[in-house]
Write an enzyme that holds these catalytic residues in place. Structure first.
Site, PDB file in Angstrom:
ATOM      1  N   ASP A  32       0.832  -1.207   0.000  1.00 40.83           N
ATOM      2  CA  ASP A  32       0.000   0.000   0.000  1.00 40.83           C
ATOM      3  C   ASP A  32       0.866   1.257   0.000  1.00 40.83           C
ATOM      4  O   ASP A  32       0.546   2.248   0.645  1.00 40.83           O
ATOM      5  CB  ASP A  32      -0.913  -0.021   1.232  1.00 40.83           C
ATOM      6  CG  ASP A  32      -2.070   0.965   1.125  1.00 40.83           C
ATOM      7  OD1 ASP A  32      -2.389   1.369  -0.009  1.00 40.83           O
ATOM      8  OD2 ASP A  32      -2.623   1.346   2.172  1.00 40.83           O
ATOM      9  N   THR A  57     -13.216  -9.965  -5.714  1.00 40.95           N
ATOM     10  CA  THR A  57     -13.567  -8.601  -5.311  1.00 40.95           C
ATOM     11  C   THR A  57     -15.030  -8.560  -4.897  1.00 40.95           C
ATOM     12  O   THR A  57     -15.918  -8.857  -5.688  1.00 40.95           O
ATOM     13  CB  THR A  57     -13.325  -7.604  -6.457  1.00 40.95           C
ATOM     14  OG1 THR A  57     -11.958  -7.670  -6.852  1.00 40.95           O
ATOM     15  CG2 THR A  57     -13.646  -6.186  -6.010  1.00 40.95           C
ATOM     16  N   CYS A  71     -20.361 -13.614  -4.215  1.00 43.00           N
ATOM     17  CA  CYS A  71     -21.248 -12.675  -3.504  1.00 43.00           C
ATOM     18  C   CYS A  71     -22.717 -12.908  -3.870  1.00 43.00           C
ATOM     19  O   CYS A  71     -23.610 -12.600  -3.075  1.00 43.00           O
ATOM     20  CB  CYS A  71     -20.870 -11.233  -3.838  1.00 43.00           C
ATOM     21  SG  CYS A  71     -19.352 -10.677  -3.043  1.00 43.00           S
ATOM     22  N   CYS A 100     -23.359  -5.321   2.360  1.00 41.78           N
ATOM     23  CA  CYS A 100     -22.371  -4.263   2.567  1.00 41.78           C
ATOM     24  C   CYS A 100     -22.874  -2.925   2.052  1.00 41.78           C
ATOM     25  O   CYS A 100     -22.621  -1.872   2.660  1.00 41.78           O
ATOM     26  CB  CYS A 100     -21.042  -4.633   1.904  1.00 41.78           C
ATOM     27  SG  CYS A 100     -21.134  -4.916   0.113  1.00 41.78           S
ATOM     28  N   CYS A 138     -17.027   7.912   2.070  1.00 43.40           N
ATOM     29  CA  CYS A 138     -16.560   6.791   2.894  1.00 43.40           C
ATOM     30  C   CYS A 138     -15.964   7.301   4.201  1.00 43.40           C
ATOM     31  O   CYS A 138     -15.103   8.184   4.205  1.00 43.40           O
ATOM     32  CB  CYS A 138     -15.534   5.983   2.107  1.00 43.40           C
ATOM     33  SG  CYS A 138     -14.812   4.606   3.037  1.00 43.40           S
ATOM     34  N   SER A 158     -13.873   5.905   6.162  1.00 39.42           N
ATOM     35  CA  SER A 158     -12.421   5.695   6.209  1.00 39.42           C
ATOM     36  C   SER A 158     -11.696   6.853   5.538  1.00 39.42           C
ATOM     37  O   SER A 158     -10.685   7.360   6.039  1.00 39.42           O
ATOM     38  CB  SER A 158     -12.051   4.370   5.538  1.00 39.42           C
ATOM     39  OG  SER A 158     -12.420   3.285   6.346  1.00 39.42           O
ATOM     40  N   ASP A 205     -15.533  -0.203   9.701  1.00 37.31           N
ATOM     41  CA  ASP A 205     -15.517  -1.625   9.352  1.00 37.31           C
ATOM     42  C   ASP A 205     -16.895  -2.181   9.041  1.00 37.31           C
ATOM     43  O   ASP A 205     -17.064  -3.401   8.912  1.00 37.31           O
ATOM     44  CB  ASP A 205     -14.913  -2.443  10.510  1.00 37.31           C
ATOM     45  CG  ASP A 205     -13.440  -2.163  10.726  1.00 37.31           C
ATOM     46  OD1 ASP A 205     -12.731  -1.924   9.737  1.00 37.31           O
ATOM     47  OD2 ASP A 205     -13.001  -2.187  11.893  1.00 37.31           O
ATOM     48  N   CYS A 210     -18.926  -2.442   6.509  1.00 34.72           N
ATOM     49  CA  CYS A 210     -19.174  -3.290   5.339  1.00 34.72           C
ATOM     50  C   CYS A 210     -18.573  -4.676   5.517  1.00 34.72           C
ATOM     51  O   CYS A 210     -19.082  -5.659   4.963  1.00 34.72           O
ATOM     52  CB  CYS A 210     -18.645  -2.630   4.067  1.00 34.72           C
ATOM     53  SG  CYS A 210     -16.869  -2.334   4.034  1.00 34.72           S
ATOM     54  N   CYS A 222     -20.675  -8.658   6.261  1.00 31.68           N
ATOM     55  CA  CYS A 222     -20.465  -9.624   5.177  1.00 31.68           C
ATOM     56  C   CYS A 222     -20.623 -11.061   5.680  1.00 31.68           C
ATOM     57  O   CYS A 222     -19.938 -11.470   6.626  1.00 31.68           O
ATOM     58  CB  CYS A 222     -19.069  -9.436   4.584  1.00 31.68           C
ATOM     59  SG  CYS A 222     -18.668 -10.632   3.283  1.00 31.68           S
TER      60      CYS A 222
END
Length: 381
Positions: free
Chosen positions: A141, A159, A195, A201, A221, A223, A249, A251, A255
Site C-alpha cells: 500500500d 472482489t 457474492c 455491505c 466513505c 475511512s 468496518d 461493510c 459480510c
C-alpha cells in the site's frame, strides 16, 4: 555448469517460504491489468477519489506494474490476517461515549510488518537464484499499484461489492502485499466470485458510500473522511459517522463470508490497551506529545494530531449530551481554524440535545399541570 531453474518447483517453494514468514496465502499473477484501466479511468472521471490527488496524478501507472518497476514479469501477492481476538465491534459501536477505531489500526503499522516479511521473501528467492541477477521490489500500500485486482488474478480471493477482497476460507479481514519480480513463474488462477445477490455491505454503509456494486465513492466513505481527508468533513455526513474516529468496518462486519474469518496470530496486530474501547473524553484529553507517544509505530499517527482531534470532536458532537463534553470542546478552541469549525458544530449538537432533553422533561410536567387544572374546572367549563 549452471542448471536452468525449475520455475514450477520454485513457485511451490515461494508459497512455502511465504507461509513460514507468516503469510496465510501466497499467489502469483502476471502484470496484465488492461481490463482494469477503463474502470479506473471511469472512477477517476467521476471524482470518486476526492482529495487523493495522487490517484489521478499516477493515472494508468497503477494498472501497469511493469512500468512502475521495469523488468517485472510476475507479481507475488500475499495476504496476512489482522483481525484480533475479542474485536468488540458491537460493544464499541453501540456505546457513543467510546471511540471506534478500525480493527486494522489497533496495533502496529501493517506497512512495516508486511514489508519486512516481503523483503525477506525476496531475499530468500534471491539466494535460491544466486546464479541470476534477480530483481525484486516489495510494496505494501505504498506505491501506485492496483493491489486488489492483482490479488484477484493471483487467486487470493474475489472482489466483493464493497471493493475489498474476500476469501472463501478467511473472509476479508486481511492485509495485502506485493513482491514484483523479474522471473517467469507459473501463474495461479482466479477464483469465482461468490457474492451472488447479497448487497449487505451496500445496505449497511452508514454514509451510502458504496454507490453501486464494486464502486466506492471515497468522498462519502468514513475511512476516507477520517484518514485521507485533510479539510473539513462535510456537515451532512458528520451525524452519520457516529463514534467512528479512525476508519470504518461496517461493510466487513455485515459480510456473511466473515462468519468464517480467521483471527490473527500476529502479536503486532493485537490491540494497544488504550485504543481498545477507548473513552472519547480520555482520547480528547491527550496533548500532542501524548498523541505522538501513544501512536508511535501505529498507522494512526499519519493523520496528525489536529485531524485526530477533528475526528473526535465530531464523535463528541454525536454523543449524548454531557456538560463535560461541552467543557472539553470549549478548551480545545483557538488552536486551529479547521478544528474550531468542527468544535463549534459539536457544541451546537450538544446544545440541541440539552434543549431537547429539557423539553422532554418539561412536557410531562405540563401535561400533569393541565390535568390537575382540568380536574378543578366545572364540568361545563
Amino acid at each position: 555448469m549452471s542448471h536452468p531453474l525449475d520455475f514450477n518447483r520454485l513457485a511451490q517453494d515461494i508459497k512455502l517460504w511465504g507461509q513460514a514468514l507468516g503469510f496465510q496465502q501466497v499467489g502469483i499473477s502476471d502484470t496484465d491489468l488492461t481490463e482494469e484501466e477503463p474502470k479506473l479511468q471511469a472512477w477517476l472521471d467521476k471524482q470518486y477519489h476526492g482529495e487523493m490527488a495522487w490517484m489521478a496524478r499516477h493515472g494508468m501507472l497503477r494498472a501497469r506494474p511493469h512500468e512502475l518497476h521495469p523488468g517485472t514479469l510476475r507479481v507475488i501477492s500475499v495476504r496476512m490476517n489482522y483481525l484480533p481476538p475479542a474485536a468488540a465491534f458491537a460493544q464499541t459501536l453501540k456505546n457513543p461515549e467510546l471511540g471506534y477505531i478500525s480493527r486494522y489500526a489497533l496495533g502496529r503499522d501493517y506497512h512495516k510488518v508486511l514489508r519486512q516479511r516481503l523483503k525477506k521473501l525476496g531475499e530468500q528467492i534471491q539466494a535460491y537464484c544466486s546464479e541470476f541477477d534477480l530483481n525484486f521490489r516489495p510494496f505494501v500500500d505504498s506505491a501506485p499499484i492496483m493491489e486488489r485486482p492483482l490479488a484477484t488474478k493471483a487467486g487470493i480471493g474475489w472482489t466483493g461489492k464493497h471493493s475489498l477482497i474476500i476469501n472463501r476460507e478467511a473472509g476479508s479481514w486481511f492485509f495485502l502485499g506485493e513482491l514484483l519480480i523479474d522471473l517467469p513463474l507459473p501463474v495461479d488462477s482466479p477464483v469465482e466470485e461468490e457474492c451472488g445477490r447479497c448487497v449487505a455491505c451496500m445496505t449497511i454503509c452508514p454514509t451510502g458510500a458504496i454507490v453501486e456494486p464494486y464502486t466506492v465513492d471515497a468522498r462519502r466513505c468514513i475511512s476516507y473522511l477520517t484518514i485521507e481527508l485533510e479539510g473539513a468533513i462535510p456537515e451532512e455526513l458528520r451525524p452519520l459517522m457516529g463514534n467512528r474516529i479512525y476508519g470504518c468496518d461496517d461493510c466487513q462486519m455485515t459480510c456473511p463470508w466473515n462468519k468464517l474469518s480467521q483471527l490473527t496470530d500476529e502479536a503486532d496486530f493485537y490491540p494497544r490497551s488504550y485504543l481498545y474501547q477507548p473513552p472519547l473524553l480520555e482520547l480528547y484529553s491527550w496533548d500532542e506529545p501524548t498523541f505522538l507517544h501513544k501512536t508511535e509505530g501505529s498507522p494512526i499517527r499519519r493523520i496528525g494530531y489536529f485531524r485526530w482531534l477533528r475526528n473526535i470532536s465530531v464523535a463528541l458532537g454525536n454523543a449524548p449530551y454531557q456538560a463535560d463534553i461541552i467543557s472539553a470542546l470549549e478548551k480545545r478552541k483557538g488552536f486551529s481554524l479547521l478544528l474550531d469549525q468542527h468544535i463549534d458544530w459539536a457544541i451546537s449538537q450538544q446544545m440541541t440535545k440539552r434543549n431537547n432533553a429539557a423539553i422532554e422533561i418539561q412536557q410531562p410536567k405540563q401535561k400533569r399541570l393541565i390535568r390537575s387544572v382540568e380536574k378543578g374546572l366545572p364540568r361545563d367549563a
